[in-house]
Design an enzyme around this catalytic site. Structure first.
Site, PDB file in Angstrom:
ATOM      1  N   PRO A 134       0.826  -1.210   0.000  1.00  0.00           N
ATOM      2  CA  PRO A 134       0.000   0.000   0.000  1.00  0.00           C
ATOM      3  C   PRO A 134       0.857   1.256   0.000  1.00  0.00           C
ATOM      4  O   PRO A 134       1.929   1.301   0.598  1.00  0.00           O
ATOM      5  CB  PRO A 134      -0.798  -0.139   1.299  1.00  0.00           C
ATOM      6  CG  PRO A 134      -0.820  -1.596   1.590  1.00  0.00           C
ATOM      7  CD  PRO A 134       0.489  -2.123   1.104  1.00  0.00           C
ATOM      8  N   GLU A 135       0.346   2.285  -0.666  1.00  0.00           N
ATOM      9  CA  GLU A 135       1.085   3.534  -0.766  1.00  0.00           C
ATOM     10  C   GLU A 135       0.505   4.544   0.219  1.00  0.00           C
ATOM     11  O   GLU A 135      -0.473   4.278   0.920  1.00  0.00           O
ATOM     12  CB  GLU A 135       1.039   4.025  -2.213  1.00  0.00           C
ATOM     13  CG  GLU A 135       1.318   2.880  -3.182  1.00  0.00           C
ATOM     14  CD  GLU A 135       1.977   3.275  -4.487  1.00  0.00           C
ATOM     15  OE1 GLU A 135       2.338   4.438  -4.651  1.00  0.00           O
ATOM     16  OE2 GLU A 135       2.139   2.390  -5.341  1.00  0.00           O
TER      17      GLU A 135
ATOM     18  N   LYS B  49       3.959   5.499   4.999  1.00  0.00           N
ATOM     19  CA  LYS B  49       3.257   4.210   4.945  1.00  0.00           C
ATOM     20  C   LYS B  49       3.030   3.601   6.328  1.00  0.00           C
ATOM     21  O   LYS B  49       2.620   2.459   6.435  1.00  0.00           O
ATOM     22  CB  LYS B  49       4.050   3.244   4.056  1.00  0.00           C
ATOM     23  CG  LYS B  49       4.234   3.735   2.627  1.00  0.00           C
ATOM     24  CD  LYS B  49       5.006   2.736   1.797  1.00  0.00           C
ATOM     25  CE  LYS B  49       5.248   3.258   0.392  1.00  0.00           C
ATOM     26  NZ  LYS B  49       5.946   2.269  -0.462  1.00  0.00           N
TER      27      LYS B  49
ATOM     28  N   ARG C  47      11.920  -3.373  -7.784  1.00  0.00           N
ATOM     29  CA  ARG C  47      10.463  -3.453  -7.925  1.00  0.00           C
ATOM     30  C   ARG C  47      10.127  -3.648  -9.399  1.00  0.00           C
ATOM     31  O   ARG C  47      10.907  -3.265 -10.274  1.00  0.00           O
ATOM     32  CB  ARG C  47       9.793  -2.153  -7.444  1.00  0.00           C
ATOM     33  CG  ARG C  47      10.116  -1.773  -6.012  1.00  0.00           C
ATOM     34  CD  ARG C  47       9.376  -2.622  -5.021  1.00  0.00           C
ATOM     35  NE  ARG C  47       9.653  -2.172  -3.661  1.00  0.00           N
ATOM     36  CZ  ARG C  47       9.001  -1.207  -3.047  1.00  0.00           C
ATOM     37  NH1 ARG C  47       8.008  -0.576  -3.680  1.00  0.00           N
ATOM     38  NH2 ARG C  47       9.309  -0.859  -1.817  1.00  0.00           N
TER      39      ARG C  47
END
Length: 297
Positions: A2-3, A51, A247
């Site tokens: 999640p950002e 975050k 990523r």
């Protein structure tokens, strides 16, 4: 993972439902917090920094955590997840708050929260807009580091995750591989990213295009090997092991070409945001520096 916009929305949901309520029952099953008993404590604050989520109680303690890939909160009825997954369960006056599969969770004195989040860069999803100049300075201090890696480093700027590390460079016409110290008008890129994430934190879904499509609300994330929506060149995709920042990534080899010096395409940003409500924040909240000198590539 999640950002920052997702964590801010989570904090607001918890606050809307439970702020000001006393804890009636408390179950802590994670080895790091087995000593925690919040019965009788009142939830006085809910916050998100980058975050990280923070739950503040009137007994002077803050419960904190990070969702990473698998963590989540169940709010309302008591969770039906297996008990061993329920790392923290709190029965409040208006239902249950349950932290499920939380990989990072702990408790600290509220006055010592800086030991948890003090290393983070400016928070994109804070109450007020961040200092774009400060973020830009932190990014440039990374020297020849690839742009995507610098954006993902929460010590530079807190809140961007992998979606924004793909989408924001594309919107600005800059390769995610471009060294940050070779990018002119970098603050315009940062301002656009800030406008997007701050707009999305108030929406129920993440959207970078301003369009509502059946397939995706994003420009290129997850669309490797498909035509670039800007120039129709086939998009390149890379796995976690194929790029320095670890990523999955996507970029256009044509309109995001690497150059010795690359200028952020301010006109492209304006066109990309023309249908997005973030256009109301950019450049109003973050006027681009020397915008008149930024020539599209």
């Amino acid at each position: 993972m999640p950002e920052g916009d997702t964590i801010r929305r989570l904090a607001e949901r918890i606050s809307d439902r439970f702020l000001g309520q006393r804890c009636a029952r408390s179950f802590a099953r994670d080895p790091r917090i087995t000593h925690l008993d919040l019965v009788g404590a009142t939830l006085t604050g809910v916050d998100a920094v980058g975050k990280w989520w923070l739950l503040r109680f009137d007994d002077g303690r803050t419960v904190y955590g990070h969702l990473r890939m698998d963590g989540r909160f169940d709010l309302g009825r008591r969770s039906t997840a297996p008990e061993w997954q329920r790392r923290l369960e709190l029965e409040m006056e208006n239902g249950w708050m349950t932290a499920i599969d939380m990989p990072n969770i702990g408790v600290v004195a509220t006055e010592q929260e800086e030991t948890i989040v003090g290393h983070l860069g400016p928070d994109l999803c804070a109450a007020g807009p961040p200092d774009v100049g400060q973020i830009t300075d932190r990014l440039v201090s990374n020297e020849d580091r690839p742009l995507a890696g610098a954006l993902l480093d929460q010590r530079n700027v807190a809140g961007f995750g992998n979606v924004y590390a793909v989408e924001v460079p594309f919107i600005a016409g800059v390769s995610p591989h471009q060294p940050v110290d070779s990018i002119r008008d970098l603050d315009s890129l940062v301002a656009a990213g800030s406008a997007l994430i701050r707009t999305n934190m108030g929406r129920s879904h993440r959207n970078t295009t301003g369009r509502r499509l059946h397939t995706t609300n994003l420009w290129i994330y997850g669309r490797q090997n498909r035509p670039c929506p800007w120039c129709s060149t086939t998009l390149i995709g890379a796995g976690e092991r194929d790029v320095p920042w670890g990523r999955v990534s996507v970029w256009c080899p044509s309109c995001q070409a690497i150059e010795p010096q690359r200028t952020v395409d301010v006109a492209r940003i304006e066109r990309a945001l023309i249908l997005h409500p973030a256009r109301k924040r950019w450049p109003v909240e973050h006027p681009p520096a020397d915008a008149d000198d930024a020539a599209p590539n």
